[in-house]
Scaffold this motif. Structure first.
Motif, PDB file in Angstrom:
ATOM      1  N   VAL A   2      -4.771  -3.570   6.906  1.00  0.00           N
ATOM      2  CA  VAL A   2      -5.364  -2.933   5.727  1.00  0.00           C
ATOM      3  C   VAL A   2      -5.182  -3.863   4.538  1.00  0.00           C
ATOM      4  CG1 VAL A   2      -5.218  -1.002   4.126  1.00  0.00           C
ATOM      5  CG2 VAL A   2      -4.974  -0.606   6.594  1.00  0.00           C
ATOM      6  N   GLN A   3      -6.218  -3.964   3.745  1.00  0.00           N
ATOM      7  CA  GLN A   3      -6.146  -4.730   2.502  1.00  0.00           C
ATOM      8  C   GLN A   3      -6.433  -3.811   1.327  1.00  0.00           C
ATOM      9  OE1 GLN A   3      -8.907  -8.051   3.123  1.00  0.00           O
ATOM     10  NE2 GLN A   3      -7.132  -9.398   3.204  1.00  0.00           N
ATOM     11  N   VAL A   4      -5.698  -4.043   0.235  1.00  0.00           N
ATOM     12  CA  VAL A   4      -5.904  -3.308  -1.005  1.00  0.00           C
ATOM     13  C   VAL A   4      -6.108  -4.341  -2.096  1.00  0.00           C
ATOM     14  CG1 VAL A   4      -4.879  -1.738  -2.675  1.00  0.00           C
ATOM     15  CG2 VAL A   4      -4.518  -1.360  -0.222  1.00  0.00           C
ATOM     16  N   VAL A   5      -7.264  -4.308  -2.728  1.00  0.00           N
ATOM     17  CA  VAL A   5      -7.631  -5.360  -3.675  1.00  0.00           C
ATOM     18  C   VAL A   5      -8.059  -4.743  -4.999  1.00  0.00           C
ATOM     19  CG1 VAL A   5      -9.139  -7.305  -4.125  1.00  0.00           C
ATOM     20  CG2 VAL A   5      -8.365  -6.850  -1.785  1.00  0.00           C
ATOM     21  N   TYR A  94      -0.721  -2.394 -10.560  1.00  0.00           N
ATOM     22  CA  TYR A  94      -0.758  -2.493  -9.104  1.00  0.00           C
ATOM     23  C   TYR A  94      -1.410  -1.245  -8.515  1.00  0.00           C
ATOM     24  CZ  TYR A  94       2.569  -6.318  -9.622  1.00  0.00           C
ATOM     25  OH  TYR A  94       3.178  -7.494  -9.971  1.00  0.00           O
ATOM     26  N   CYS A  95      -2.305  -1.473  -7.608  1.00  0.00           N
ATOM     27  CA  CYS A  95      -2.927  -0.376  -6.874  1.00  0.00           C
ATOM     28  C   CYS A  95      -2.044   0.003  -5.690  1.00  0.00           C
ATOM     29  CB  CYS A  95      -4.302  -0.809  -6.386  1.00  0.00           C
ATOM     30  SG  CYS A  95      -5.202   0.488  -5.484  1.00  0.00           S
ATOM     31  N   TYR A  96      -1.979   1.299  -5.434  1.00  0.00           N
ATOM     32  CA  TYR A  96      -1.172   1.818  -4.336  1.00  0.00           C
ATOM     33  C   TYR A  96      -2.024   2.750  -3.483  1.00  0.00           C
ATOM     34  CZ  TYR A  96       1.973   5.095  -2.027  1.00  0.00           C
ATOM     35  OH  TYR A  96       2.588   5.885  -1.099  1.00  0.00           O
ATOM     36  N   TYR A 111       0.636   0.855   1.055  1.00  0.00           N
ATOM     37  CA  TYR A 111       0.025  -0.450   0.816  1.00  0.00           C
ATOM     38  C   TYR A 111      -0.083  -0.698  -0.676  1.00  0.00           C
ATOM     39  CZ  TYR A 111      -1.283  -0.388   5.735  1.00  0.00           C
ATOM     40  OH  TYR A 111      -1.248  -0.341   7.106  1.00  0.00           O
ATOM     41  N   TRP A 112       0.090  -1.946  -1.043  1.00  0.00           N
ATOM     42  CA  TRP A 112       0.023  -2.355  -2.449  1.00  0.00           C
ATOM     43  C   TRP A 112      -0.966  -3.492  -2.611  1.00  0.00           C
ATOM     44  CZ3 TRP A 112       2.648   0.186  -6.256  1.00  0.00           C
ATOM     45  CH2 TRP A 112       3.673   1.053  -5.853  1.00  0.00           C
ATOM     46  N   GLY A 113      -1.649  -3.489  -3.742  1.00  0.00           N
ATOM     47  CA  GLY A 113      -2.470  -4.622  -4.099  1.00  0.00           C
ATOM     48  C   GLY A 113      -1.622  -5.732  -4.684  1.00  0.00           C
TER      49      GLY A 113
END
Length: 122
Positions: A2-5, A94-96, A111-113
Motif C-alpha cells: 500500500v502506498q499513501v501519497v 502527514y497523511c494517515y 500507513y503513513w505518507g
C-alpha cells in the motif's frame, strides 16, 4: 503493498488557504479511517483531523471551524481544506490511513505518507 501519497503543501500568507490531498493505493480491501497529523521540529506528531469510513469526523480543537476534512471513498482519497491559516499551523503534514488489506479483516494496518510541508509566512 500500500502506498499513501500526499500533495498540496507549500507557502501561503497568514490568513490564506491551502488544500492538501492524499491518495492511498495498492492492495486495499477497505479503509477504516484516513486523516492528517502534523509535526514541527522537536515536537511530537499531533492529530489534526480524521474522517471515518462512515463519514464522521474528528478535529483538533485549534483547527475547528478553519479546517475541513473530506473523503472520496471511490478514489481512496482524503482532502484537508485549510482556511485562515496562521504561522502556528506551519508544519510538516502527514497523511494517515488505517487499512484492511484482506477480506477477512484479521488485522488493521497503519500507513503513513512521506509528509508535505506547509509554510505560513508573509
Amino acid at each position: 503493498q500500500v502506498q499513501v501519497v500526499e500533495s498540496g503543501g507549500g507557502l501561503v500568507q497568514p490568513g490564506g488557504s491551502l488544500k492538501l490531498s492524499c491518495a492511498a493505493s495498492g492492495s486495499i480491501f477497505s479503509i477504516v479511517v484516513m486523516g492528517w497529523y502534523r509535526q514541527t521540529p522537536g515536537n511530537k506528531r499531533e492529530l489534526v483531523a480524521l474522517i471515518f469510513s462512515g463519514g464522521s469526523t474528528k478535529y483538533e480543537d485549534s483547527v475547528k471551524g478553519r479546517f475541513t476534512i473530506s473523503r472520496d471513498n471511490a478514489k481512496n482519497t482524503v482532502y484537508l481544506q485549510m482556511n485562515s491559516l496562521s504561522p502556528e499551523d506551519a508544519a510538516d503534514y502527514y497523511c494517515y490511513a488505517a487499512i484492511y488489506i484482506t477480506a477477512d479483516k484479521t488485522r488493521l494496518y497503519d500507513y503513513w505518507g512521506q509528509g508535505t510541508q506547509v509554510t505560513v509566512s508573509s
